[in-house]
Design an enzyme around this catalytic site. Structure first.
Site, PDB file in Angstrom:
ATOM      1  N   SER A  92      -1.059  16.638 -11.529  1.00  0.00           N
ATOM      2  CA  SER A  92      -1.269  16.427 -12.967  1.00  0.00           C
ATOM      3  C   SER A  92      -1.722  17.755 -13.570  1.00  0.00           C
ATOM      4  CB  SER A  92      -2.347  15.353 -13.189  1.00  0.00           C
ATOM      5  OG  SER A  92      -2.809  15.382 -14.529  1.00  0.00           O
ATOM      6  N   ASP A 146       0.819  -1.211   0.000  1.00  0.00           N
ATOM      7  CA  ASP A 146       0.000   0.000   0.000  1.00  0.00           C
ATOM      8  C   ASP A 146       0.853   1.263   0.000  1.00  0.00           C
ATOM      9  OD1 ASP A 146      -2.288   1.442   2.474  1.00  0.00           O
ATOM     10  OD2 ASP A 146      -1.899   1.930   0.376  1.00  0.00           O
TER      11      ASP A 146
HETATM   12  O1  LIG Z   1      -8.821   4.436   2.324  1.00  0.00           O
HETATM   13  C1  LIG Z   1      -8.588   4.464   1.162  1.00  0.00           C
HETATM   14  C2  LIG Z   1      -9.410   5.197   0.136  1.00  0.00           C
HETATM   15  C3  LIG Z   1     -10.003   6.412   0.676  1.00  0.00           C
HETATM   16  C4  LIG Z   1     -11.368   6.464   0.781  1.00  0.00           C
HETATM   17  C5  LIG Z   1     -11.932   7.613   1.276  1.00  0.00           C
HETATM   18  C6  LIG Z   1     -11.118   8.650   1.704  1.00  0.00           C
HETATM   19  C7  LIG Z   1      -9.729   8.556   1.595  1.00  0.00           C
HETATM   20  C8  LIG Z   1      -9.152   7.426   1.088  1.00  0.00           C
HETATM   21  N1  LIG Z   1      -7.547   3.864   0.589  1.00  0.00           N
HETATM   22  N2  LIG Z   1      -6.686   3.083   1.288  1.00  0.00           N
HETATM   23  C9  LIG Z   1      -5.361   3.238   1.217  1.00  0.00           C
HETATM   24  N3  LIG Z   1      -4.790   2.321   1.963  1.00  0.00           N
HETATM   25  C10 LIG Z   1      -5.753   1.542   2.501  1.00  0.00           C
HETATM   26  C11 LIG Z   1      -5.672   0.421   3.338  1.00  0.00           C
HETATM   27  C12 LIG Z   1      -6.839  -0.187   3.747  1.00  0.00           C
HETATM   28  C13 LIG Z   1      -8.074   0.314   3.340  1.00  0.00           C
HETATM   29  C14 LIG Z   1      -8.172   1.422   2.475  1.00  0.00           C
HETATM   30  C15 LIG Z   1      -6.992   2.017   2.081  1.00  0.00           C
END
Ligand SMILES: O=C(Cc1ccccc1)Nn1cnc2ccccc21
Length: 329
Positions: A199, A35
């Site tokens: 971007s 991630d």
């Molecule tokens: O959480 C998010 C997406 C998100 C949704 C709404 C607002 C901000 C971001 N991504 N993410 C990035 N790493 C993660 C790990 C677990 C779950 C989701 C994860």
């Protein structure tokens, strides 16, 4: 100096990409979500209540001769989608592909939210963001990449995520066979701990690029491409039958015909998200209507170039030059 590569498998609808790692001595094999949008390496563990484990592999620090408890350290993380986990911390040997870090901070979960319990194939997360946002208290810990990068030929990793097929993460080298054409480079703003970039614009279908600054992060942990509401509306205004469906929480549209491509700029280059990648997944068993892979970033504060954008490209996460490189493949 070393380099390494590890294969990552796409889950159904490419909702996440899962990658094997080994922890401890003898090695305990787990499969985790790499991630770039976070910076904690945490895993399901024997310290969790049995009811919160449904099929996942767990890390057992007591079964590793090289584990060492980081006394007094704890961690707690909440992701943007509301999912969360917490626990305590061990130092142990972590191996990814042929790369080993002897004293990696391994965050053992004691609690995880239902989203993780209900995802049987995912045994944890390996953060590839910047260590400045690691959640361990009282002393934040380094990511695997930060610990291994001194041993790499060059301090970078690359992602080659694919649609419904195994992809790969490479560490320490750029594989010239993994992309075509030139790599478009753009500076990274890591002030928030993310791989942030801006971007210069976007286009729908074959139109010319519209000047419109889009500031966001390259995030392998987010499934979709989350963009400013105005751009999302402009895109779906060119998709027949598209509408915002509050029950689905996003734009949906007929799965056929294929919607137009979405193009975004990277410095003086462009990245094309093919229309069939915007068809994220059918929302009904008759496969009549589809949920869009492009949705709004409202409420987040920045855009998120998630897997829908990343899987179109070969992307270089260069910590040495603090830059992102995007190439077609
Ligand atoms: O959480 C998010 C997406 C998100 C949704 C709404 C607002 C901000 C971001 N991504 N993410 C990035 N790493 C993660 C790990 C677990 C779950 C989701 C994860």
């Amino acid at each position: 100096r070393q380099t390494g590569t590890v294969e990552t498998d796409a889950e159904k609808h490419d909702v996440e990409y899962l990658t094997p790692i080994s922890i401890g001595t003898p090695p305990q094999d787990l499969i985790v979500d790499f991630d770039t949008g976070s910076s904690d390496l945490w895993v399901f563990s024997t310290e969790m209540a049995a009811k919160d484990i449904k099929g996942q592999a767990v890390y057992d620090p007591n079964n590793s001769s090289t584990s060492e408890k980081l006394q007094g350290s704890t961690w707690q993380i909440t992701y943007g989608d509301g999912s969360s986990s917490s626990g305590d911390v061990y130092l142990d040997t972590v191996t990814i592909g042929n790369l080993t870090v002897p004293n990696q901070a391994v965050e053992a979960a004691k609690k995880v939210s239902d989203e993780f319990t209900d995802d049987p194939n995912n045994d944890g997360l390996l953060g590839l963001g910047f260590s400045s946002i690691n959640t361990v208290q009282p002393t934040p810990q380094n990511t695997f990449f930060d610990n291994v990068k001194k041993n790499l030929d060059t301090p970078l990793f690359t992602t080659d995520l694919k649609h419904g097929a195994p992809g790969s993460y490479n560490f320490g080298y750029i594989d010239p066979a993994a992309y075509i054409g030139n790599i478009s480079w753009t500076p990274v703003d890591n002030s928030q701990g993310f791989w942030g970039f801006t971007s210069p614009g976007y286009a729908v279908g074959t139109e010319t690029l519209r000047n419109h600054s889009i500031s966001g992060i390259a995030d392998t942990g987010t499934t979709l491409l989350l963009l400013p509401k105005s751009i999302v509306k402009a895109y779906y205004s060119e998709v027949q039958g598209a509408q915002y469906d509050s029950s689905q929480g996003g734009y949906v549209f007929p799965c056929s015909p294929t919607p137009p491509d979405f193009v975004f700029g990277v410095n003086n280059g462009i990245v094309t998200v093919p229309g069939d990648m915007v068809l994220y997944a059918p929302i009904d068993s008759a496969n009549q209507n589809c949920f869009g892979g492009i949705q709004s970033d409202t409420g987040i504060g920045f855009s998120i170039f998630g897997d829908v954008a990343l899987k179109t490209s070969f992307v270089v996460f260069d910590a040495g030059g603090l830059q992102l490189g995007w190439a077609a493949k």
